[in-house]
Design a protein around this motif. Sequence first.
Motif, PDB file in Angstrom:
ATOM      1  N   ARG A 199     -15.799   1.240 -10.986  1.00 37.81           N
ATOM      2  CA  ARG A 199     -14.692   1.500 -11.902  1.00 37.81           C
ATOM      3  C   ARG A 199     -13.820   0.252 -12.029  1.00 37.81           C
ATOM      4  O   ARG A 199     -13.554  -0.435 -11.039  1.00 37.81           O
ATOM      5  CB  ARG A 199     -13.849   2.666 -11.390  1.00 37.81           C
ATOM      6  N   GLY A 200     -13.348   0.005 -13.234  1.00 35.97           N
ATOM      7  CA  GLY A 200     -12.423  -1.094 -13.466  1.00 35.97           C
ATOM      8  C   GLY A 200     -13.123  -2.419 -13.697  1.00 35.97           C
ATOM      9  O   GLY A 200     -14.205  -2.676 -13.166  1.00 35.97           O
ATOM     10  N   GLY A 201     -12.495  -3.263 -14.487  1.00 41.95           N
ATOM     11  CA  GLY A 201     -13.063  -4.569 -14.783  1.00 41.95           C
ATOM     12  C   GLY A 201     -12.714  -5.635 -13.772  1.00 41.95           C
ATOM     13  O   GLY A 201     -13.255  -6.743 -13.822  1.00 41.95           O
ATOM     14  N   ASP A 202     -11.812  -5.328 -12.840  1.00 44.49           N
ATOM     15  CA  ASP A 202     -11.381  -6.267 -11.809  1.00 44.49           C
ATOM     16  C   ASP A 202     -11.447  -5.576 -10.448  1.00 44.49           C
ATOM     17  O   ASP A 202     -11.516  -4.343 -10.362  1.00 44.49           O
ATOM     18  CB  ASP A 202      -9.952  -6.737 -12.076  1.00 44.49           C
ATOM     19  N   ALA A 242      -3.765 -16.821   9.200  1.00 44.78           N
ATOM     20  CA  ALA A 242      -3.866 -15.651  10.074  1.00 44.78           C
ATOM     21  C   ALA A 242      -4.506 -14.492   9.322  1.00 44.78           C
ATOM     22  O   ALA A 242      -4.391 -14.378   8.095  1.00 44.78           O
ATOM     23  CB  ALA A 242      -2.486 -15.256  10.570  1.00 44.78           C
ATOM     24  N   THR A 243      -5.192 -13.646  10.055  1.00 43.91           N
ATOM     25  CA  THR A 243      -5.730 -12.421   9.468  1.00 43.91           C
ATOM     26  C   THR A 243      -4.846 -11.255   9.876  1.00 43.91           C
ATOM     27  O   THR A 243      -4.386 -11.168  11.018  1.00 43.91           O
ATOM     28  CB  THR A 243      -7.176 -12.161   9.915  1.00 43.91           C
ATOM     29  N   HIS A 244      -4.608 -10.373   8.915  1.00 45.17           N
ATOM     30  CA  HIS A 244      -3.855  -9.146   9.154  1.00 45.17           C
ATOM     31  C   HIS A 244      -4.686  -7.954   8.698  1.00 45.17           C
ATOM     32  O   HIS A 244      -5.531  -8.077   7.813  1.00 45.17           O
ATOM     33  CB  HIS A 244      -2.539  -9.147   8.370  1.00 45.17           C
ATOM     34  N   LEU A 245      -4.402  -6.820   9.268  1.00 50.13           N
ATOM     35  CA  LEU A 245      -4.877  -5.544   8.755  1.00 50.13           C
ATOM     36  C   LEU A 245      -3.712  -4.917   8.014  1.00 50.13           C
ATOM     37  O   LEU A 245      -2.597  -4.810   8.538  1.00 50.13           O
ATOM     38  CB  LEU A 245      -5.349  -4.638   9.895  1.00 50.13           C
ATOM     39  N   TRP A 246      -3.983  -4.508   6.777  1.00 48.41           N
ATOM     40  CA  TRP A 246      -2.955  -4.016   5.874  1.00 48.41           C
ATOM     41  C   TRP A 246      -3.183  -2.550   5.541  1.00 48.41           C
ATOM     42  O   TRP A 246      -4.320  -2.064   5.587  1.00 48.41           O
ATOM     43  CB  TRP A 246      -2.972  -4.817   4.571  1.00 48.41           C
ATOM     44  N   GLY A 247      -2.113  -1.874   5.158  1.00 47.47           N
ATOM     45  CA  GLY A 247      -2.191  -0.511   4.653  1.00 47.47           C
ATOM     46  C   GLY A 247      -1.396  -0.381   3.378  1.00 47.47           C
ATOM     47  O   GLY A 247      -0.354  -1.031   3.216  1.00 47.47           O
ATOM     48  N   GLN A 248      -1.875   0.452   2.461  1.00 45.57           N
ATOM     49  CA  GLN A 248      -1.166   0.659   1.205  1.00 45.57           C
ATOM     50  C   GLN A 248      -1.486   2.044   0.665  1.00 45.57           C
ATOM     51  O   GLN A 248      -2.607   2.542   0.831  1.00 45.57           O
ATOM     52  CB  GLN A 248      -1.570  -0.416   0.183  1.00 45.57           C
ATOM     53  N   ARG A 249      -0.534   2.678   0.037  1.00 41.57           N
ATOM     54  CA  ARG A 249      -0.755   3.983  -0.578  1.00 41.57           C
ATOM     55  C   ARG A 249      -1.712   3.856  -1.762  1.00 41.57           C
ATOM     56  O   ARG A 249      -1.739   2.837  -2.452  1.00 41.57           O
ATOM     57  CB  ARG A 249       0.566   4.596  -1.048  1.00 41.57           C
ATOM     58  N   MET A 250      -2.474   4.931  -1.991  1.00 43.72           N
ATOM     59  CA  MET A 250      -3.303   5.030  -3.177  1.00 43.72           C
ATOM     60  C   MET A 250      -2.804   6.148  -4.077  1.00 43.72           C
ATOM     61  O   MET A 250      -2.159   7.096  -3.616  1.00 43.72           O
ATOM     62  CB  MET A 250      -4.771   5.308  -2.799  1.00 43.72           C
ATOM     63  N   ALA A 251      -3.123   6.044  -5.357  1.00 41.82           N
ATOM     64  CA  ALA A 251      -2.845   7.124  -6.301  1.00 41.82           C
ATOM     65  C   ALA A 251      -3.691   8.337  -5.939  1.00 41.82           C
ATOM     66  O   ALA A 251      -4.663   8.242  -5.177  1.00 41.82           O
ATOM     67  CB  ALA A 251      -3.143   6.665  -7.727  1.00 41.82           C
ATOM     68  N   ALA A 252      -3.344   9.488  -6.499  1.00 41.89           N
ATOM     69  CA  ALA A 252      -4.014  10.740  -6.132  1.00 41.89           C
ATOM     70  C   ALA A 252      -5.500  10.731  -6.458  1.00 41.89           C
ATOM     71  O   ALA A 252      -6.274  11.443  -5.810  1.00 41.89           O
ATOM     72  CB  ALA A 252      -3.329  11.913  -6.838  1.00 41.89           C
ATOM     73  N   ASP A 253      -5.915   9.929  -7.454  1.00 35.32           N
ATOM     74  CA  ASP A 253      -7.336   9.885  -7.800  1.00 35.32           C
ATOM     75  C   ASP A 253      -8.123   8.929  -6.917  1.00 35.32           C
ATOM     76  O   ASP A 253      -9.340   8.826  -7.047  1.00 35.32           O
ATOM     77  CB  ASP A 253      -7.531   9.529  -9.271  1.00 35.32           C
ATOM     78  N   GLY A 254      -7.433   8.192  -6.028  1.00 34.59           N
ATOM     79  CA  GLY A 254      -8.114   7.284  -5.109  1.00 34.59           C
ATOM     80  C   GLY A 254      -8.661   6.026  -5.742  1.00 34.59           C
ATOM     81  O   GLY A 254      -9.441   5.308  -5.114  1.00 34.59           O
ATOM     82  N   LEU A 255      -8.244   5.719  -6.965  1.00 32.55           N
ATOM     83  CA  LEU A 255      -8.828   4.596  -7.691  1.00 32.55           C
ATOM     84  C   LEU A 255      -7.846   3.461  -7.960  1.00 32.55           C
ATOM     85  O   LEU A 255      -8.226   2.461  -8.573  1.00 32.55           O
ATOM     86  CB  LEU A 255      -9.420   5.082  -9.017  1.00 32.55           C
ATOM     87  N   SER A 256      -6.629   3.584  -7.494  1.00 32.43           N
ATOM     88  CA  SER A 256      -5.665   2.500  -7.661  1.00 32.43           C
ATOM     89  C   SER A 256      -4.663   2.542  -6.521  1.00 32.43           C
ATOM     90  O   SER A 256      -4.488   3.571  -5.850  1.00 32.43           O
ATOM     91  CB  SER A 256      -4.940   2.608  -9.013  1.00 32.43           C
ATOM     92  N   LEU A 257      -3.996   1.409  -6.311  1.00 33.68           N
ATOM     93  CA  LEU A 257      -3.019   1.283  -5.242  1.00 33.68           C
ATOM     94  C   LEU A 257      -1.609   1.477  -5.783  1.00 33.68           C
ATOM     95  O   LEU A 257      -1.325   1.201  -6.949  1.00 33.68           O
ATOM     96  CB  LEU A 257      -3.148  -0.085  -4.581  1.00 33.68           C
ATOM     97  N   VAL A 258      -0.710   1.938  -4.903  1.00 33.25           N
ATOM     98  CA  VAL A 258       0.673   2.232  -5.282  1.00 33.25           C
ATOM     99  C   VAL A 258       1.599   1.482  -4.325  1.00 33.25           C
ATOM    100  O   VAL A 258       1.376   1.460  -3.107  1.00 33.25           O
ATOM    101  CB  VAL A 258       0.951   3.744  -5.206  1.00 33.25           C
ATOM    102  N   GLY A 259       2.649   0.879  -4.869  1.00 33.61           N
ATOM    103  CA  GLY A 259       3.620   0.206  -4.026  1.00 33.61           C
ATOM    104  C   GLY A 259       3.105  -1.113  -3.487  1.00 33.61           C
ATOM    105  O   GLY A 259       2.204  -1.731  -4.053  1.00 33.61           O
ATOM    106  N   GLU A 260       3.660  -1.531  -2.354  1.00 31.70           N
ATOM    107  CA  GLU A 260       3.311  -2.811  -1.743  1.00 31.70           C
ATOM    108  C   GLU A 260       2.560  -2.590  -0.431  1.00 31.70           C
ATOM    109  O   GLU A 260       2.794  -1.597   0.263  1.00 31.70           O
ATOM    110  CB  GLU A 260       4.579  -3.623  -1.471  1.00 31.70           C
ATOM    111  N   PRO A 261       1.668  -3.525  -0.084  1.00 32.07           N
ATOM    112  CA  PRO A 261       0.953  -3.382   1.179  1.00 32.07           C
ATOM    113  C   PRO A 261       1.845  -3.704   2.372  1.00 32.07           C
ATOM    114  O   PRO A 261       2.789  -4.491   2.263  1.00 32.07           O
ATOM    115  CB  PRO A 261      -0.173  -4.407   1.053  1.00 32.07           C
ATOM    116  N   ALA A 262       1.536  -3.077   3.509  1.00 30.36           N
ATOM    117  CA  ALA A 262       2.261  -3.325   4.750  1.00 30.36           C
ATOM    118  C   ALA A 262       1.315  -3.955   5.759  1.00 30.36           C
ATOM    119  O   ALA A 262       0.203  -3.464   5.963  1.00 30.36           O
ATOM    120  CB  ALA A 262       2.827  -2.017   5.299  1.00 30.36           C
ATOM    121  N   ALA A 263       1.735  -5.048   6.374  1.00 32.44           N
ATOM    122  CA  ALA A 263       0.945  -5.694   7.418  1.00 32.44           C
ATOM    123  C   ALA A 263       1.121  -4.908   8.715  1.00 32.44           C
ATOM    124  O   ALA A 263       2.254  -4.689   9.173  1.00 32.44           O
ATOM    125  CB  ALA A 263       1.388  -7.138   7.600  1.00 32.44           C
ATOM    126  N   LEU A 264       0.015  -4.497   9.328  1.00 29.36           N
ATOM    127  CA  LEU A 264       0.069  -3.597  10.484  1.00 29.36           C
ATOM    128  C   LEU A 264      -0.390  -4.242  11.783  1.00 29.36           C
ATOM    129  O   LEU A 264       0.187  -3.987  12.840  1.00 29.36           O
ATOM    130  CB  LEU A 264      -0.786  -2.356  10.196  1.00 29.36           C
TER     131      LEU A 264
END
Length: 342
Positions: free
Chosen positions: A145-148, A188-210
Amino acid sequence: MKHVPIIRFLRTLFLALAAAAAVSVSAQPNGSAVLPTNFPDPFVLVHGGRYYAYATNANGANVPMAFSNDLRSWNLLAVPNNPNAFHDAMPTLPAWAARGRTWAPEVLRVGNNFILYFTAHHRGRDQQCIGAAVSRDPRGPFVPRGGDPMVCQHRLGGTIDANPFRDSDGQLYLYFKNDGNHPSARTATHLWGQRMAADGLSLVGEPAALVRNDAGWEGHLVEAPFMVRRGERYVMFFSANDYAWQRHQRLSNYATGYAACTTPLGPCTDSAANPILASQRRPLCLSGPGHPAVFEAGGRQYIAFHAWAARRNCSPAGDARFLHIAPLNWNGDVPVIGLAGR
């Protein structure tokens, strides 16, 4: 009346076979290899009473698959009427992706769809990025899904190792690693977390470095996040260090640890007991055990991971990483991986 004994016999036989199957599911996995063929970065999906496993590109497939009915016997999924051709869950890549570097697929069911999150090589950037593909069947074919890419942290070396997670309130999250050890970044490498939209096909908000590579055992990277909820807290499994088994090494430095998180987006604290799964020669030879994936079967949890193919003397046996499965137990919020001989 002559048929009654036969019916009773068949009923008894059915119950015996069912009981035997139940025993095999709960007793068999012990950390040893369950699929002795190249199957790196495994993920296991439970659906319809079967177990489907997905892996990094191998055997000519972008996303090879294996299946099992009991966790005990695993087979690569083949093309119907052509057992020598391996099934590809995502035979067509998105336009931005080049073949040959499709890594670490994981699948989440959202409504009637199964969404496959994958890493692939971006043609224009010479970096790895994360995309999503959709199918109504866990075996695919998954259609991108998606062109990018769904996410690609270009300034941080690219992005790999997507892990989708559904919290108890239904909110979806995606976890990933910025590929800071890529030559284009050297950061440096980080593991990040970010919310997804309800359809699971796009991200919402900003990522958080964990989590970041700031401990000695982690070497120059952390990767392969996998989030699990434990009551009101969260546990993020991850792997670290060089995944390879270099010929000058007695065993690979690749290993697995975890971080305790107060919310799905942190803050997270690495365990002082890390790594909790590392290379060992005895009682079970494991070299480079990593890329953890947790799943449930028969009322208990298991953890899937890969480790390098090894001979009986625990020396390298070719360039392949095998699928391993072990029970995942808990001492409160502390994970305990059950391996043979422990």
